[in-house]
Design a protein around this motif. Structure first.
Motif, PDB file in Angstrom:
ATOM      1  N   THR A 209    -157.830 114.951  86.608  1.00  0.00           N
ATOM      2  CA  THR A 209    -156.556 114.373  87.023  1.00  0.00           C
ATOM      3  C   THR A 209    -155.460 114.954  86.141  1.00  0.00           C
TER       4      THR A 209
ATOM      5  N   VAL B 133    -151.969 114.961  80.505  1.00  0.00           N
ATOM      6  CA  VAL B 133    -150.605 114.502  80.773  1.00  0.00           C
ATOM      7  C   VAL B 133    -149.643 115.661  80.596  1.00  0.00           C
TER       8      VAL B 133
ATOM      9  N   GLN C 199    -148.781 106.576  92.096  1.00  0.00           N
ATOM     10  CA  GLN C 199    -147.459 107.040  91.688  1.00  0.00           C
ATOM     11  C   GLN C 199    -146.529 105.850  91.567  1.00  0.00           C
TER      12      GLN C 199
ATOM     13  N   HIS D  63    -154.908 114.798  91.706  1.00  0.00           N
ATOM     14  CA  HIS D  63    -156.345 115.018  91.555  1.00  0.00           C
ATOM     15  C   HIS D  63    -156.746 116.364  92.143  1.00  0.00           C
TER      16      HIS D  63
ATOM     17  N   HIS E 179    -144.528 107.949  86.685  1.00  0.00           N
ATOM     18  CA  HIS E 179    -145.645 108.893  86.626  1.00  0.00           C
ATOM     19  C   HIS E 179    -146.282 109.081  88.003  1.00  0.00           C
TER      20      HIS E 179
ATOM     21  N   ASP F 216    -150.256 110.662  89.509  1.00  0.00           N
ATOM     22  CA  ASP F 216    -151.555 111.266  89.230  1.00  0.00           C
ATOM     23  C   ASP F 216    -151.918 112.211  90.356  1.00  0.00           C
TER      24      ASP F 216
ATOM     25  N   HIS G 187    -158.322 113.298  81.888  1.00  0.00           N
ATOM     26  CA  HIS G 187    -157.054 113.653  82.505  1.00  0.00           C
ATOM     27  C   HIS G 187    -156.173 114.326  81.464  1.00  0.00           C
TER      28      HIS G 187
ATOM     29  N   GLN H 194    -145.799 112.807  83.987  1.00  0.00           N
ATOM     30  CA  GLN H 194    -145.091 111.659  83.428  1.00  0.00           C
ATOM     31  C   GLN H 194    -143.692 112.074  83.025  1.00  0.00           C
TER      32      GLN H 194
ATOM     33  N   ARG I 291    -151.821 114.129  85.145  1.00  0.00           N
ATOM     34  CA  ARG I 291    -150.834 113.061  85.195  1.00  0.00           C
ATOM     35  C   ARG I 291    -149.474 113.653  84.868  1.00  0.00           C
TER      36      ARG I 291
END
Length: 126
Positions: free
Chosen positions: A46, A9, A33, A41, A37, A39, A7, A50, A48
């Motif tokens: 993924t 960020v 969620q 897809h 944050h 996620d 993933h 944040q 993320r």
């Protein structure tokens, strides 16, 4: 040693706005969620999102918004992507233009997300 990227960020200031953009405009599937944050897809990856001021630890030394450049491969022809973006009043900053992608020649469109990150949408050149 490594097999794949699990993933990525991306720090944001406005989580609901970012989730809306990536799910509505780029058709990513919003999953887990909470207040700090979310996620998203797509394919095997993924993204993320944040909050930059989140208390989550550990995190980047200098979490910042708007400093990412991400390239996404499209399943659709870029003409269809352009029509989709136009229907949502999302401006294309550049493209389609010929570029060198990670796996060979591509045609690319460039746009920005609400945080100012540069997004490239690619399609293999034929």
């Amino acid at each position: 040693m490594l097999s794949a990227l699990d993933h990525l960020v991306m720090y944001v200031d406005d989580l609901p706005q970012a989730v809306d953009f990536y799910s509505r405009v780029l058709d990513m599937d919003a999953k887990e969620q909470d207040a700090g944050h979310a996620d998203l897809h797509f394919g095997n990856l993924t993204l993320r999102l944040q909050l930059a001021d989140s208390a989550a630890e550990p995190k980047a030394t200098r979490p910042a918004t708007g400093g990412m450049e991400l390239s996404f491969a499209s399943r659709l022809p870029l003409e269809e992507v352009e029509r989709h973006l136009a229907a949502l009043s999302i401006p294309v900053e550049l493209g389609p233009v010929a570029r060198a992608g990670g796996k060979g020649p591509v045609e690319s469109l460039y746009l920005r997300d609400p945080e100012g990150n540069l997004l490239e949408i690619t399609r293999p050149r034929r």
